[in-house]
Design a protein around this motif. Structure first.
Motif, PDB file in Angstrom:
ATOM      1  N   ASP A  35      -3.451  11.472  -8.216  1.00 36.99           N
ATOM      2  CA  ASP A  35      -3.680  12.477  -7.480  1.00 36.99           C
ATOM      3  C   ASP A  35      -2.362  12.684  -6.626  1.00 36.99           C
ATOM      4  O   ASP A  35      -2.178  13.974  -6.089  1.00 36.99           O
ATOM      5  N   SER A  74      -8.209  11.432   3.548  1.00 38.64           N
ATOM      6  CA  SER A  74      -8.845  11.365   2.239  1.00 38.64           C
ATOM      7  C   SER A  74      -9.566  10.032   2.436  1.00 38.64           C
ATOM      8  O   SER A  74      -9.023   8.984   2.762  1.00 38.64           O
ATOM      9  N   ALA A  75     -10.613  10.048   1.851  1.00 41.73           N
ATOM     10  CA  ALA A  75     -11.675   9.014   1.597  1.00 41.73           C
ATOM     11  C   ALA A  75     -11.151   7.953   0.335  1.00 41.73           C
ATOM     12  O   ALA A  75     -11.329   6.795   0.351  1.00 41.73           O
ATOM     13  N   ARG A  76     -10.617   8.706  -0.646  1.00 40.89           N
ATOM     14  CA  ARG A  76     -10.312   7.806  -1.897  1.00 40.89           C
ATOM     15  C   ARG A  76      -9.329   8.747  -2.508  1.00 40.89           C
ATOM     16  O   ARG A  76      -9.579  10.122  -2.878  1.00 40.89           O
ATOM     17  N   LEU A  77      -8.565   8.153  -3.396  1.00 40.19           N
ATOM     18  CA  LEU A  77      -7.409   8.664  -4.129  1.00 40.19           C
ATOM     19  C   LEU A  77      -7.132   7.745  -5.178  1.00 40.19           C
ATOM     20  O   LEU A  77      -7.247   6.652  -5.063  1.00 40.19           O
ATOM     21  N   ALA A  78      -6.710   8.578  -6.142  1.00 41.10           N
ATOM     22  CA  ALA A  78      -5.957   7.806  -7.438  1.00 41.10           C
ATOM     23  C   ALA A  78      -4.592   8.059  -7.450  1.00 41.10           C
ATOM     24  O   ALA A  78      -3.917   9.161  -7.073  1.00 41.10           O
ATOM     25  N   GLU A 112       0.925  -1.183  -0.204  1.00 42.35           N
ATOM     26  CA  GLU A 112       0.131  -0.038   0.018  1.00 42.35           C
ATOM     27  C   GLU A 112       0.663   1.356  -0.070  1.00 42.35           C
ATOM     28  O   GLU A 112       2.179   1.076   0.297  1.00 42.35           O
ATOM     29  N   PRO A 127      -5.902   5.573   0.396  1.00 39.00           N
ATOM     30  CA  PRO A 127      -6.620   4.843  -0.297  1.00 39.00           C
ATOM     31  C   PRO A 127      -6.448   4.830  -1.772  1.00 39.00           C
ATOM     32  O   PRO A 127      -7.238   5.133  -2.533  1.00 39.00           O
ATOM     33  N   ILE A 128      -5.493   4.102  -1.857  1.00 38.56           N
ATOM     34  CA  ILE A 128      -5.061   4.052  -3.401  1.00 38.56           C
ATOM     35  C   ILE A 128      -4.857   2.680  -3.799  1.00 38.56           C
ATOM     36  O   ILE A 128      -4.084   1.871  -3.221  1.00 38.56           O
ATOM     37  N   ASP A 129      -5.316   2.266  -4.978  1.00 35.89           N
ATOM     38  CA  ASP A 129      -5.509   0.868  -5.419  1.00 35.89           C
ATOM     39  C   ASP A 129      -3.927   0.360  -5.761  1.00 35.89           C
ATOM     40  O   ASP A 129      -3.763   0.775  -7.140  1.00 35.89           O
TER      41      ASP A 129
END
Length: 317
Positions: free
Chosen positions: A206, A199-203, A187, A277-279
């Motif tokens: 970003d 942060s709830a969601r990131l790419a 991760e 939260p990065i995939d």
């Protein structure tokens, strides 16, 4: 002289047991192949350059072939040199183990096991296994050597380490056996106080322009990260530090606003770090043992291996 069947003559293998080949010759070959120069090998072995040069010449005379090509920047193994280095390291490994095995026969609990490790195995699996084995065998000595995967493989082949604990990024070979123990994801981590921590969601796009700590170019994780950045059309971060030491990475994450990719178990066990939260689900490997295929374990190595397997089965899977 013809070597055809009609001539009745066939080439004979060099006589390596007639007393001319010494153990110091094998040690020299190992050092030459690692150092890439006679000067470097001589310095490592604490001998003069002429002594090292003469030793190499003696070995090539015994074998009847040239083991290295000489150039202005050092020496490069020929196909004969590569092959003989492999055998030299195998012999040295057996001798190293023989000496330790004789010592351990007096008292198996007083033996020594040498473990090579890199990031994935060094901060969770190995410490827990060492704690267990020291509780069961308090007089047994565990020596931990950190290094890059390629360096540790050389150490393993030469018998200077008994096993390597870390990510398994290649299949087993006739020389090396790789034993999976548990699966490990990675991760993106930041310090707990980083602005992105909530942060709830990131790419990945970003954070591509942030300061990063990347694994060294010699690691497989670095190659996999580069593929992920390429897949998303993102250039590799220009503001970056390259490091493989977890202590260095951890302190940089805590004290700066840098980002780093770490194995999940390591990053999530540190209260000073937080996952973003990065995939990165495409990067997933087994962590396990890398051992020499044809070398039996000493009693100490068997005991540590058993502890490593128990920790993986009971705590990490």
């Amino acid at each position: 002289m013809s070597s055809s069947p009609e001539s009745g003559w066939e080439p004979q293998p060099p006589k390596l047991l007639d007393g001319r080949l010494k153990i110091r010759h094998l040690v020299l070959i190992d050092a030459l192949s690692r150092q890439g120069s006679v000067i470097g090998a001589a310095a490592e072995l604490h001998v003069t350059q002429p002594v090292a040069t003469r030793g190499l010449r003696d070995i090539e005379t015994v074998l009847g072939v040239e083991l290295y090509t000489r150039g202005p920047r050092g020496v490069v193994p020929t196909i004969f040199g590569e092959a003989f280095t492999e055998h030299a390291r195998a012999v040295l490994a057996q001798l190293n183990q023989a000496g330790r095995h004789v010592l351990e026969l007096t008292n198996a609990d007083r033996g020594t096991v040498v473990v090579g490790t890199h990031l994935a195995g060094s901060n969770v699996l190995l410490p827990r296994a060492i704690a267990r084995i020291k509780a069961e065998h308090p007089l047994l000595t565990v020596v931990v050597r950190e290094g890059t995967p390629s360096t540790l493989l050389t150490e393993l082949e030469a018998g200077r380490v008994d096993m390597i604990v870390g990510r398994l990024t290649a299949p087993s070979t006739p020389i090396i056996t790789r034993i999976p123990l548990y699966d490990e994801s990675v991760e993106v981590f930041a310090g707990a106080g980083h602005p992105l921590a909530s942060s709830a969601r990131l790419a990945l796009a970003d954070v591509g322009d942030h300061q990063w700590i990347l694994p060294g170019v010699e690691t497989s994780l670095r190659g996999e990260l580069e593929k992920v950045f390429t897949r998303f059309g993102i250039p590799l971060p220009t503001q970056r530090v390259e490091a493989t030491s977890y202590l260095t990475v951890r302190e940089l994450l805590r004290e700066t606003r840098m980002l780093a990719v770490l194995p999940s178990l390591i990053g999530r066990s540190d209260a000073g770090l937080t996952p973003l939260p990065i995939d990165l689900s495409t990067i997933n490997h087994s962590v396990g043992l890398t051992v020499a295929a044809d070398r039996p374990f000493s009693p100490s190595a068997r005991a540590l291996t058993a502890c490593l397997k128990r920790v993986a089965d009971e705590e990490l899977r």
